[in-house]
Design a protein around this motif. Structure first.
Motif: not given
Length: 511
Positions: A131-135, A154-158, A163-167, A280-283
């Motif tokens: 359920r976590f995005l990073a193992t 770390f946040y930037r890597e995530m 792909g959240f809020l990325m272009e 993932e779904e809340v983001c």
């Protein structure tokens, strides 16, 4: 092959690893309410009720799919009271070929699971929590041999990974972090949306009666109880947040107001941490609001950062550093936790309000936790283990993997800077600027010395004096330490006298 699948109370996610290959024709899902887990600390009554009710509802949802669920209630006469004993009883009942579990969120429970491999007859498979995005392995690889671990990087890597809020490989809006836009004081005229609360159904009412009987001496008010206890209701809580509160969340996420414990905060952390919602779904829901023009970028980025940045970061750090992490005490803080953390009986109105909110709702938002309740604990030199136990007890979203790093590292700086880049200490001016608490307080945040001075004012400088040597090499503490170095001996003496008088007056039931 017959498989017994043990599901813990904070693993209420249908897609969790231990259920992914479930065979309804042969497998059994085991869920247990055990005394040991409800009392290893004296959890807030609402947290126990929330989890037991959510577990019972989740079990019913599995049964509706045709899945066999072996559910052991707390008041079952045969309940042995612990995970291990109940698992052993279930193995005897069902004679499975194997036992499958998903790794827990707490180090002590993982040690139990490892022991089961030796104690039980059938093999025990412990699966990664998907359920976590990073193992845990990914976090450890990112941490590598770095001298300093910082959430921002770390946040930037995530962001790049999800792909959240990325272009096009770059952050939308041209910057990673909009935190500087998220610190506005709350205007008096601004309407705060009512937060969606959920009427207890028959299952929840039965649980509330059980908790009242068995845990009446635990901290907190049991009712009114309004938590979502099903996935459907948790999704409704998410919908209400993104529709009504998210657009204003960014501007005022650091604000505090008397009688408004939720303000514009999501209040989704109990559902995320118990598994009723996924990160993932809340983001994704929040990002959609920005992309469709219904919420500003500073609000959505701030919310996403809390989920895929901070939440994932503290979890990774917990598993990277445990078990030794919990025993550090970099500032040698030893003062016992004052009784007002339990009673709310203090003339410091900000603390009284935050404890009162916590008692009524098993919830306080992150600025109340960090800059009021936590700030006082830091500058008063309170014992890390006692403060950490309190945070674990009182909040509905508290589990050690998330509570311990936040309190030990972020709030108390007890890890010496492993998690946070500086101690988050502040005087009364910060609380006055970000809340309306000070207007009704016996102390004045503008007074620096004497009986009417806000205790946060002199305790802040006393904290810096007591830890000047320990903090001297921290570049983010350079400015306040330079100010301290210019203080006269008379001013220092007054600070020490006020602090000693105030701290000596604190009452604690801790030995």
């Amino acid at each position: 092959m017959k498989t017994l699948r043990l599901l813990l109370g904070d693993q209420l996610t249908r897609s969790i690893a231990s259920l992914t290959d479930l065979d309804p024709d042969h497998d059994v899902v085991l869920m247990v309410e055990v005394w040991e887990e409800a009392t290893y600390v004296r959890h807030h009554k609402q947290k126990i009720a929330f989890l037991f009710s959510a577990m019972r509802h989740f079990a019913e949802a599995l049964r509706a799919e045709g899945i066999s669920v072996d559910y052991v209630r707390l008041d079952d006469a045969e309940n042995a009271g612990s995970f291990g004993a109940e698992l052993a009883r279930a193995v005897a009942r069902h004679a499975p070929d194997r036992v499958v579990v998903t790794e827990p969120g707490e180090w002590r429970v993982l040690q139990m699971m490892r022991d089961w491999r030796e104690e039980l007859g059938p093999p025990v498979e412990i699966r990664d929590d998907n359920r976590f995005l990073a193992t845990k392995a990914e976090f450890a690889a990112w941490a590598g041999a770095k001298k300093q671990l910082r959430m921002e990087f770390f946040y930037r890597e995530m962001r790049r990974k999800t792909g959240f809020l990325m272009e096009g490989g770059e952050p939308v809006g041209g910057q990673w972090n909009f935190d500087a836009e998220n610190r506005k004081a709350l205007p008096k005229s601004l309407r705060v949306p009512p937060r969606r609360r959920f009427e207890p159904d028959a299952i929840t009412r039965e649980v509330l009666a059980l908790v009242a009987r068995r845990f009446g001496n635990h901290f907190g008010d049991l009712e009114p109880f309004g938590w979502a206890v099903t996935r459907a209701d948790a999704l409704e809580a998410l919908r209400v947040f993104v529709d009504e509160a998210l657009p204003t969340f960014g501007d005022y996420q650091d604000a505090m107001k008397t009688g408004e414990p939720f303000l514009f905060h999501a209040v989704l952390s109990p559902y995320l941490n118990a598994g009723l919602l996924t990160a993932e779904e809340v983001c994704r829901a929040a990002e959609r609001e920005w992309r469709e023009g219904r919420a500003p970028l500073n609000a959505v980025e701030g919310f996403v950062r809390q989920i895929i940045g901070w939440r994932e970061y503290v979890r990774g750090l917990y598993w990277l550093k445990m078990p030794a992490y919990a025993d550090t005490n970099a500032l040698s803080a030893t003062r016992p936790l004052p009784d007002f953390y339990w009673t709310g009986e203090t003339e410091m109105n900000c603390l009284a309000q935050c404890v009162s909110d916590t008692r009524r709702h098993a919830y306080a938002h992150h600025i109340q936790r960090l800059m009021v309740l936590g700030n006082f604990a830091l500058i008063a030199g309170l014992s890390p283990s006692q403060v950490e136990e309190w945070y674990l007890v009182v909040f509905a979203d508290a589990y050690e993997w998330v509570e311990l790093p936040n309190v030990h590292g972020m709030i108390l700086y007890a890890d010496g800077g492993v998690l946070a880049s500086k101690p988050y200490a502040a005087s009364g001016a910060y609380i006055d600027r970000m809340s309306d608490y000070c207007a009704a307080c016996a102390y004045d945040p503008k007074v620096k010395e004497g009986a009417r001075a806000c205790p946060f004012n002199y305790l802040y400088w006393n904290f810096l004096m007591e830890n000047e040597g320990r903090l001297a090499g921290n570049p983010r503490m350079g400015m306040p330490l330079r100010t301290l170095s210019k203080m006269s001996d008379a001013r220092r003496a007054a600070i020490r006298e006020d602090s000693a008088r105030f701290l000596a007056g604190l009452r604690s039931s801790y030995a």
